[in-house]
Design an enzyme around this catalytic site. Structure first.
Site, PDB file in Angstrom:
ATOM      1  N   GLY B  75      -7.989  -0.174  -9.911  1.00 54.20           N
ATOM      2  CA  GLY B  75      -8.998  -0.874  -9.132  1.00 54.20           C
ATOM      3  C   GLY B  75      -9.071  -0.254  -7.757  1.00 54.20           C
ATOM      4  O   GLY B  75      -8.157  -0.358  -6.957  1.00 54.20           O
ATOM      5  N   THR B  76     -10.182   0.408  -7.511  1.00 50.00           N
ATOM      6  CA  THR B  76     -10.293   1.105  -6.241  1.00 50.00           C
ATOM      7  C   THR B  76     -11.739   1.492  -6.008  1.00 50.00           C
ATOM      8  O   THR B  76     -12.553   1.430  -6.931  1.00 50.00           O
ATOM      9  CB  THR B  76      -9.417   2.388  -6.260  1.00 50.00           C
ATOM     10  OG1 THR B  76      -9.446   2.968  -4.991  1.00 50.00           O
ATOM     11  CG2 THR B  76      -9.944   3.379  -7.272  1.00 50.00           C
ATOM     12  N   THR B  77     -12.047   1.847  -4.766  1.00 53.34           N
ATOM     13  CA  THR B  77     -13.318   2.533  -4.503  1.00 53.34           C
ATOM     14  C   THR B  77     -13.014   3.710  -3.587  1.00 53.34           C
ATOM     15  O   THR B  77     -12.435   3.524  -2.513  1.00 53.34           O
ATOM     16  CB  THR B  77     -14.316   1.608  -3.785  1.00 53.34           C
ATOM     17  OG1 THR B  77     -14.365   0.362  -4.440  1.00 53.34           O
ATOM     18  CG2 THR B  77     -15.688   2.239  -3.767  1.00 53.34           C
ATOM     19  N   LYS B 108      -4.911   6.127  -0.047  1.00 53.65           N
ATOM     20  CA  LYS B 108      -5.588   6.736  -1.176  1.00 53.65           C
ATOM     21  C   LYS B 108      -6.164   8.110  -0.868  1.00 53.65           C
ATOM     22  O   LYS B 108      -6.805   8.714  -1.727  1.00 53.65           O
ATOM     23  CB  LYS B 108      -6.692   5.810  -1.690  1.00 53.65           C
ATOM     24  CG  LYS B 108      -6.116   4.517  -2.229  1.00 53.65           C
ATOM     25  CD  LYS B 108      -7.142   3.641  -2.878  1.00 53.65           C
ATOM     26  CE  LYS B 108      -6.533   2.300  -3.216  1.00 53.65           C
ATOM     27  NZ  LYS B 108      -7.461   1.368  -3.829  1.00 53.65           N
TER      28      LYS B 108
END
Lengths: 200, 284
Positions: B75-77, B108
């Site tokens: 889960g990331t953007t 990240k």
């Protein structure tokens, strides 16, 4: 999800492929070139994951170049190239298969244009026209209806356009751009494209 | 009693001989697959390691990883875009395990070297290990060739690595970006060996939301401030809608002099700031 289309005409072959690269619901790019040049007078339209597309076509193209270097510039015929391609697919099949479906088209002086249909299980067949992908469900009938042995280049591209229009009308997946290349006695050249592959 | 607990093959490696005798009949264990003696990379001692890893460690969204014993962070953007004055790399910092927020301060963006950046999406271990490994390969290239590696070569090295581990269950969606002799370059590299060169990409569960804002407002001739604003807003909108993205927006700008970290702003603060902006715009 890729679409590759090809038709032979009098004096050459037309190869077309969609230009989209997508994963799940996202389109990453719409200007990929999936019709790769193998030699001066042959090209291969590839359907499959980007990794295999790049690795397989580069492997075949460089090996063909190596053959020319080792054999004093001797160029392999399209038939020989197609059989070479198939043998590499077959070799890799039981080790680490290339998940690619290809249409290999080329021009030879004595034969004219010829087209070879190969799938990921290393089947090989010489054909007058062919498609890979879900599009084949829609397009094969168009090609069956309109193909004749004495087509010229313009008519062949016209049939490809009909196929692309049908895909735009009926196919669920959005593939807005197509790359169309022509192989004839002058070599491989781009006829038209929807997205410029060098626009990155 | 079923003694075959997920993870016991990997965690109790020293006791494998004993386990084999006392294991339940339905377990099918095979000899460990040792890739190379020096590395001794062991994979789960099951018939089909790739399938085992995929079903038990797959990075899944929502509840499809609810039954897994070991849930991996996902889960990331992340996003990156090229414009005339360089490249903007903008990411969130949330790490989730199912419905639990494991961390709100994950880095990240991985600084491979002063001119190369890599983003992280997918399995955190895979991303950080292989991008660090890429850093090693880049340094060796520099020492052997006397010049800095190009972004195209660096991304190709990573793509080849991913290609050779195809089917082993790696999970990584990364963007390799930097400024080399040919100018600003941006590549997307995937765990199945995909390597794409492009003007902008967004990766992760919130990428669709980021693409919405990015596609609508992107222009190659933006000023640096406009570009930073776009990168910031695209991440904010993704974190607003995607439950699995959030935390802090880390933003970097890559120029011909290398990368520079611009800011680390909490997306919640951005929310109130943007709300206020909208209010002010209405009153005018």
């Amino acid at each position: 999800m890729d679409t590759v289309l090809a038709i032979t005409f009098k004096g050459g072959v037309v190869l077309a492929a969609d230009q989209s690269n997508a994963r799940s619901i996202i389109t990453y790019q719409s200007n990929i070139d999936k019709v790769k040049e193998l030699s001066s007078h042959s090209a291969i339209g590839v359907a499959g994951p980007n990794c295999d597309l790049v690795n397989f076509t580069q492997y075949i193209a460089k090996n063909l170049a190596l053959y020319r270097l080792n054999h004093d510039g001797l160029k392999l015929s399209t038939k020989a190239q197609a059989n070479f391609c198939r043998s590499k697919l077959a070799e890799a099949l039981r080790k680490g298969p290339y998940q690619v479906n290809v249409l290999l088209g080329g021009y030879d002086e004595d034969v004219g244009g010829s087209l070879y249909y190969m799938d990921y299980l290393a089947a090989l067949e010489k054909v007058d026209f062919g498609c890979h992908g879900h599009a084949s469900s829609f397009c094969l009938s168009i090609m069956d209806r309109e193909f004749r042995k004495d087509l010229d280049e313009e008519e062949a591209i016209n049939i490809i356009d009909h196929c692309i229009d049908e895909i735009h009308t009926r196919f669920l997946i959005n593939q807005p751009n197509y790359m169309i290349k022509v192989i004839d006695k002058n070599g491989v050249r781009i006829s038209k494209f929807g997205g410029d592959p060098s626009d990155t | 009693m079923n003694e075959f607990i997920i993870g016991s093959d990997i965690l109790d490696i020293g006791k494998r001989q004993n386990n084999r005798h006392s294991c339940h009949e339905s377990c099918t264990l095979s000899a460990p697959l040792i890739l190379e003696n020096s590395g001794m990379l062991l994979v789960p001692t099951v018939k089909n390691p790739a399938e085992f890893v995929r079903s038990n460690f797959s990075s899944a969204c929502g509840n499809s990883d609810a039954k897994q014993e070991v849930k991996f962070a996902k889960g990331t953007t992340t996003l990156a875009f090229k414009f005339n004055d360089g490249i903007i790399v903008s990411v969130d910092s949330r790490s989730t395990m199912g419905a639990y927020i494991a961390s709100g301060t994950v880095k990240k963006v991985i600084e491979i070297n002063p001119f190369l950046l890599g983003t992280m999406a997918g399995g955190a271990a895979d991303c950080s290990f292989w991008e660090r490994n890429l850093g090693t390969q880049c340094r060796l290239y520099e020492l052997r060739n006397g010049r800095r590696i190009s972004v195209a070569s660096a991304s190709q090295l990573l793509a080849n690595t991913m290609s050779s581990y195809r089917g082993y269950g790696l999970s990584m969606g990364t963007m390799i970006t930097g400024w080399d002799e040919t100018g600003p370059q941006l590549y997307y590299v995937d765990d199945d060996g995909t390597r794409l060169k492009g003007k902008y990409f967004s990766v992760g569960s919130g990428s669709t939301y980021a693409y919405g804002v990015l596609d609508t407002h992107y222009r190659p001739d933006m000023t640096v401030d406009e570009a930073i604003d776009l990168g910031k807003r695209a991440i904010y909108h993704a974190t607003h809608r995607d439950a699995y993205s959030g935390g802090i927006n880390n933003l970097y700008h890559v120029t011909s002099d290398g990368w520079r970290k611009i800011h680390a702003i909490d997306v919640n603060e951005m929310h109130y700031q943007f709300e206020e902006e909208k209010q002010n715009a209405m009153h005018v």
